[in-house]
Design a protein around this motif. Structure first.
Motif, mmCIF file in Angstrom:
data_model
loop_
_atom_site.group_PDB
_atom_site.id
_atom_site.type_symbol
_atom_site.label_atom_id
_atom_site.label_comp_id
_atom_site.label_asym_id
_atom_site.label_seq_id
_atom_site.Cartn_x
_atom_site.Cartn_y
_atom_site.Cartn_z
ATOM 1 N N PRO A 97 0.812 -1.220 0.000
ATOM 2 C CA PRO A 97 0.000 0.000 0.000
ATOM 3 C C PRO A 97 0.843 1.267 0.000
ATOM 4 O O PRO A 97 1.930 1.303 0.564
ATOM 5 C CB PRO A 97 -0.809 -0.128 1.284
ATOM 6 N N LEU A 98 0.295 2.293 -0.663
ATOM 7 C CA LEU A 98 0.938 3.595 -0.762
ATOM 8 C C LEU A 98 0.053 4.600 -0.035
ATOM 9 O O LEU A 98 -1.152 4.674 -0.294
ATOM 10 C CB LEU A 98 1.119 3.972 -2.227
ATOM 11 N N GLU A 99 0.635 5.354 0.870
ATOM 12 C CA GLU A 99 -0.116 6.351 1.637
ATOM 13 C C GLU A 99 0.574 7.705 1.510
ATOM 14 O O GLU A 99 1.752 7.845 1.851
ATOM 15 C CB GLU A 99 -0.227 5.939 3.105
ATOM 16 N N PRO A 145 -12.855 4.676 0.928
ATOM 17 C CA PRO A 145 -12.655 5.839 1.794
ATOM 18 C C PRO A 145 -11.276 5.814 2.453
ATOM 19 O O PRO A 145 -10.778 4.759 2.846
ATOM 20 C CB PRO A 145 -13.766 5.691 2.845
ATOM 21 N N GLY A 146 -10.648 6.977 2.553
ATOM 22 C CA GLY A 146 -9.357 7.088 3.193
ATOM 23 C C GLY A 146 -8.180 6.599 2.376
ATOM 24 O O GLY A 146 -7.054 6.532 2.881
ATOM 25 N N GLU A 147 -8.410 6.294 1.102
ATOM 26 C CA GLU A 147 -7.383 5.683 0.272
ATOM 27 C C GLU A 147 -6.664 6.719 -0.589
ATOM 28 O O GLU A 147 -7.293 7.563 -1.224
ATOM 29 C CB GLU A 147 -8.033 4.635 -0.622
ATOM 30 N N SER A 148 -5.341 6.646 -0.623
ATOM 31 C CA SER A 148 -4.569 7.482 -1.540
ATOM 32 C C SER A 148 -4.725 6.955 -2.959
ATOM 33 O O SER A 148 -5.057 5.781 -3.172
ATOM 34 C CB SER A 148 -3.089 7.479 -1.150
ATOM 35 N N VAL A 149 -4.485 7.833 -3.932
ATOM 36 C CA VAL A 149 -4.693 7.481 -5.339
ATOM 37 C C VAL A 149 -3.480 7.911 -6.156
ATOM 38 O O VAL A 149 -2.922 8.995 -5.940
ATOM 39 C CB VAL A 149 -5.971 8.145 -5.898
#
Length: 318
Positions: free
Chosen positions: A68-70, A161-165
């Motif tokens: 995951p990327l944040e 929700p709350g996810e980086s893109v």
């Protein structure tokens, strides 16, 4: 103000820009002019630099990165620097926009869109890949959840929700409004239904026309539709490739949207027409959903036929 994507526009008519729009600006942005001071100030960073993008420019790319990327803030890296004219405030820019889930790395959507430069209703995460950049540029933007859809995600395309893109944008060209030619040969047969029932459009047994063409079936005598107007109308869309009706407003309330919130050929067909006009238009792929077939949009690569009845027009609210 509501910053959710527009939902009034019929799905089959909306370009990818319907996924890019906010109800109002999240922050500052260009308010005219094209100097460096007016451009979005988005710097590269380790996250955007770490995205590997492959694939032909102007087509759906492949983006790979460690998930995951944040992200905590917007980062933008120019992957390919174009050598065309720099986009300016007021330009309508044709792009290929591709978005990827930061959590999984999976593609959320990839398709053509038209993004107006300097339009504050477009999320900054998308504007950063268009504004004040040369035509021919490919960029990668990494956006935190707060920079898109109020952090609520977008269930339509699978962004949680709350996810980086991660967003890849190819700046293909500055749009010139196409002008439809008069449609005189192989025009479909149209039978209007009674009491608002759906009409029947019978396509001829010929290959799809290559040209953007329009035939006025009945000319109205009302106000003329101007570019950017909010138009009220009934429509029926048929794919010439499949012969199937894929979307229509008949059987319900008329649709309402601005001429620049729909596919390019549909909007161009409206401008200059009068209220009360009934028309039929054939739109080749380059003025619809693009020439490249896409699993995300089954209408890509298809020639579309729209029957349209214009009921009203008014300047869009400022």
């Amino acid at each position: 103000m509501n910053r959710a994507l527009r939902r009034a526009t019929p799905v089959a008519l909306a370009t990818a820009a319907a996924l890019l729009l906010a109800g109002c600006a999240a922050g500052g942005g260009p308010e005219g002019g094209t100097s460096d001071a007016d451009c979005l100030d988005v710097s590269s960073g380790p996250l955007s630099d770490g995205v590997k993008v492959e694939g032909e420019f102007g087509a759906s790319p492949t983006a790979t990165f460690s998930a995951p990327l944040e992200a905590d803030e917007l980062e933008r890296t120019v992957v390919i620097e174009g050598d065309g004219d720099v986009t300016e405030d007021g330009d309508k820019v044709n792009v290929i926009v591709s978005a990827y889930s930061g959590a999984t790395g999976k593609e959320a959507f990839s398709q053509p869109a038209t993004i107006p430069v300097g339009e504050e209703e477009v999320f900054e995460a998308f504007r950063s890949g268009v504004e004040c950049l040369p035509v021919g540029t490919r960029s990668v933007t990494v956006a935190p959840a707060s920079a898109l859809y109020d952090g609520a995600g977008n269930e339509t395309v699978g962004i949680a929700p709350g996810e980086s893109v991660v967003i890849v944008i190819d700046v293909v060209e500055v749009q010139e409004t196409p002008k439809p030619a008069e449609w005189t040969k192989d025009v479909p047969e149209v039978k209007f239904g009674a009491d608002g029932a759906a009409p029947t459009v019978t396509l001829p047994a010929t290959p799809p026309p290559a040209e953007f063409q329009l035939k006025v079936l009945e000319e109205g005598d009302g106000d003329e539709v101007q570019a950017g107007d909010n138009v009220t109308l009934h429509y029926q869309g048929t794919s010439w490739d499949t012969g199937e009706v894929f979307d229509q407003s008949y059987g319900g309330e008329p649709a309402q949207f601005t001429t620049d919130a729909v596919i390019q050929g549909f909007g161009a067909a409206l401008v200059g027409q009068k209220v009360g006009t009934k028309l039929i238009v054939t739109i080749p792929p380059q003025y619809a959903y693009g020439t490249e077939k896409s699993e995300q949009n089954p209408l890509a690569g298809q020639t579309l036929v729209f029957l349209i009845e214009i009921e009203d027009t008014a300047p869009a609210a400022g």
